[in-house]
Design a protein around this motif. Sequence first.
Motif, short mmCIF file in Angstrom:
data_model
loop_
_atom_site.label_atom_id
_atom_site.label_comp_id
_atom_site.label_asym_id
_atom_site.label_seq_id
_atom_site.Cartn_x
_atom_site.Cartn_y
_atom_site.Cartn_z
N PHE A 39 0.84 -1.20 0.00
CA PHE A 39 0.00 0.00 0.00
C PHE A 39 0.87 1.25 0.00
O PHE A 39 2.06 1.20 0.35
CB PHE A 39 -0.95 0.02 1.21
CG PHE A 39 -0.28 0.02 2.56
CD1 PHE A 39 0.09 1.19 3.20
CD2 PHE A 39 -0.04 -1.19 3.21
CE1 PHE A 39 0.68 1.18 4.46
CE2 PHE A 39 0.56 -1.22 4.48
CZ PHE A 39 0.92 -0.02 5.09
N ASP A 40 0.26 2.36 -0.41
CA ASP A 40 0.92 3.66 -0.35
C ASP A 40 0.67 4.29 1.01
O ASP A 40 -0.49 4.35 1.47
CB ASP A 40 0.39 4.61 -1.44
CG ASP A 40 0.84 4.20 -2.83
OD1 ASP A 40 1.93 3.60 -2.94
OD2 ASP A 40 0.11 4.48 -3.79
N LEU A 41 1.73 4.75 1.67
CA LEU A 41 1.62 5.43 2.96
C LEU A 41 1.61 6.93 2.71
O LEU A 41 2.47 7.46 2.00
CB LEU A 41 2.81 5.04 3.85
CG LEU A 41 2.83 5.61 5.27
CD1 LEU A 41 1.66 5.07 6.08
CD2 LEU A 41 4.14 5.26 5.95
N GLU A 42 0.62 7.61 3.29
CA GLU A 42 0.48 9.06 3.09
C GLU A 42 0.29 9.76 4.43
O GLU A 42 -0.21 9.17 5.38
CB GLU A 42 -0.73 9.35 2.19
CG GLU A 42 -0.69 8.68 0.84
CD GLU A 42 -2.00 8.82 0.08
OE1 GLU A 42 -2.95 9.41 0.65
OE2 GLU A 42 -2.08 8.34 -1.06
N GLY A 43 0.70 11.01 4.49
CA GLY A 43 0.50 11.80 5.70
C GLY A 43 1.82 12.15 6.36
O GLY A 43 2.68 12.80 5.75
N LEU A 44 2.02 11.70 7.59
CA LEU A 44 3.25 12.01 8.33
C LEU A 44 4.48 11.35 7.71
O LEU A 44 5.61 11.79 7.94
CB LEU A 44 3.10 11.58 9.80
CG LEU A 44 2.04 12.35 10.61
CD1 LEU A 44 1.85 11.71 11.98
CD2 LEU A 44 2.44 13.81 10.76
N MET A 45 4.29 10.28 6.94
CA MET A 45 5.35 9.65 6.15
C MET A 45 4.75 9.28 4.80
O MET A 45 3.55 8.99 4.71
CB MET A 45 5.91 8.40 6.85
CG MET A 45 6.56 8.67 8.21
SD MET A 45 7.27 7.17 8.96
CE MET A 45 8.88 7.13 8.14
N ASN A 46 5.58 9.26 3.75
CA ASN A 46 5.06 9.01 2.41
C ASN A 46 6.00 8.07 1.63
O ASN A 46 7.10 8.47 1.25
CB ASN A 46 4.91 10.33 1.65
CG ASN A 46 3.88 11.24 2.27
OD1 ASN A 46 2.69 11.15 1.98
ND2 ASN A 46 4.32 12.13 3.14
N PHE A 47 5.56 6.82 1.42
CA PHE A 47 6.30 5.87 0.59
C PHE A 47 5.44 4.62 0.40
O PHE A 47 4.41 4.45 1.05
CB PHE A 47 7.66 5.51 1.19
CG PHE A 47 7.62 4.97 2.61
CD1 PHE A 47 7.54 3.60 2.85
CD2 PHE A 47 7.67 5.83 3.71
CE1 PHE A 47 7.52 3.09 4.14
CE2 PHE A 47 7.65 5.33 5.00
CZ PHE A 47 7.57 3.96 5.23
N ARG A 48 5.86 3.74 -0.51
CA ARG A 48 5.17 2.48 -0.77
C ARG A 48 5.62 1.45 0.26
O ARG A 48 6.82 1.27 0.50
CB ARG A 48 5.48 1.97 -2.17
CG ARG A 48 4.68 0.73 -2.65
CD ARG A 48 3.26 1.07 -2.95
NE ARG A 48 2.52 -0.09 -3.51
CZ ARG A 48 1.21 -0.13 -3.64
NH1 ARG A 48 0.47 0.92 -3.24
NH2 ARG A 48 0.59 -1.19 -4.15
N VAL A 49 4.65 0.76 0.89
CA VAL A 49 4.94 -0.21 1.95
C VAL A 49 4.65 -1.62 1.45
O VAL A 49 3.63 -1.85 0.77
CB VAL A 49 4.10 0.08 3.21
CG1 VAL A 49 4.37 -0.96 4.29
CG2 VAL A 49 4.39 1.48 3.74
N HIS A 50 5.54 -2.56 1.78
CA HIS A 50 5.38 -3.96 1.39
C HIS A 50 5.34 -4.82 2.65
O HIS A 50 6.29 -4.83 3.43
CB HIS A 50 6.54 -4.41 0.50
CG HIS A 50 6.81 -3.46 -0.64
ND1 HIS A 50 6.05 -3.46 -1.80
CD2 HIS A 50 7.73 -2.47 -0.78
CE1 HIS A 50 6.51 -2.51 -2.61
NE2 HIS A 50 7.52 -1.90 -2.02
N VAL A 51 4.24 -5.55 2.87
CA VAL A 51 4.06 -6.35 4.09
C VAL A 51 3.94 -7.82 3.72
O VAL A 51 3.12 -8.18 2.88
CB VAL A 51 2.81 -5.90 4.87
CG1 VAL A 51 2.72 -6.65 6.21
CG2 VAL A 51 2.81 -4.40 5.11
#
Length: 499
Positions: free
Chosen positions: A291-303
Amino acid sequence: MINMADCEVFYMTLKTLLAGLEYTCLQGSIDIEINNVINDSRKAGEGDLFLCIPGAVVDGHKFAADVAAKGAAALVVEKEVEVPENVTVIQVENARYAMALISAAYYDHPAKKLKVVGVTGTKGKTTTTYMIRSMLEKAGHKVGVMGTIEVIIGDEHIAVNNTTPESMDIHCFFDRMVKAGCDVVVMEVSSQGLKLHRTAGIEFDYGMFTNLSPDHIGPNEHESFEEYLYCKSLLFKQCKQGIANMDDSHYAEIVANAACPIETYGVNEGASLKASNVELTRDIDYLGVDFDLEGLMNFRVHVGIPGSFSVYNALGAIAVVRHFGVPEEVINDVLKNMKVKGRVQIVPTGDDYTLIIDYAHNAVSLESILKTMRAYNPPRLVCMFGCGGNRAKSRRYEMGEVSGNMADLTIITSDNPRFEEPQDIINDIITGIEKTDGKYIEIIDRREAISYCMKNAQPGDIVVLAGKGHETYQEIKGVKYHMSEEETVMELLQEMKEN
């Protein structure tokens, strides 16, 4: 209860131990030296302080005379007791609350020497806790863990009976963590732990709320859902910074009386950390979510743990470690390779189906894991589970109905039958599953049931072994026999390879 011999013993005056606590001295003096603090009358000795704790089964006040005869120097009580005049008696309003503050003082307030992270909620506590620990350690911190599965201090793994241990044990563990060089502790904070004041007096640097759904409601836990919710909300009364899942339907109630600022996470607009563009990913022995992380941090996350709930667990963990300055590359390196024992744990089989071990042991958690797996569109979704004996029959009906509705095939087996007959429990599950059109078979022996799942798995299947998770035993007629689901799978793979 841990072995207190593992903890360093401190000697101090009763007056020092009682500092910060409201009390009445009914007899004796507070200017006396205390050798040890105990709440188990069998361990009472010369010069000890004995805490008379009113329990659900046994009231510690009944043993006042016994511990006095063994040489106890002082007692903490809620009600009057008859002991010799040379024994100091301290009366408090709540003995469990007093035990928490006294325990902290006895170990020289170890929580103040650590960054303390507390995670509460119905689901997701364990996984989120391990995510936080792994990311912080990858970033150079030494992290202690306290939770459902175990307590971790350095390389030492200690089995525990309660998600949140008794306050005396908590501060003993904290003290050992400090001495082992830990600078952070991440702990699961249960509603029972909050209700029974096990964490009283601890100021959490960061407190986190995952989600809330009905659970732990009964005569020995919470009398109502309202009480359960209230107890969960108490964490935000003893935090410096709160972090909460704003998408949860009970979010507003949980944070309504918070005594700290609240940061939020979720997939909806307005969250401090927001996930968008969620994508499920799958390979033979890999199920994940990006998912894309937005707000206080911004980058693509892989779980590397499947499902929408993994998005929430990852968001919560990131929200915590952001305060420690953990960089993007560390976050992704840890999350992509993250595995938690017994929590959506994929066990590689070398075959063309996916095998998962999960702790889901009630209808809510079983529905959650099956819904998550269904989203990956397997040709078949197979679920194996049983139910614990000497527990509410309603759980059996509900779990049977859930699996019947959501799985293509259910294998009903034994869990921890305790003092009930396994077949009687299975019959109750069948009552639930027969309300549906779901296909099922019953195999009473759990090892045989696992073997059946593996030998009959078809290409692309997702097979969920539910209920035991991280547990390494099966309880039958009062005896706990060793049984690890993961070990059983590995043994069966070896047998199948040899044959």
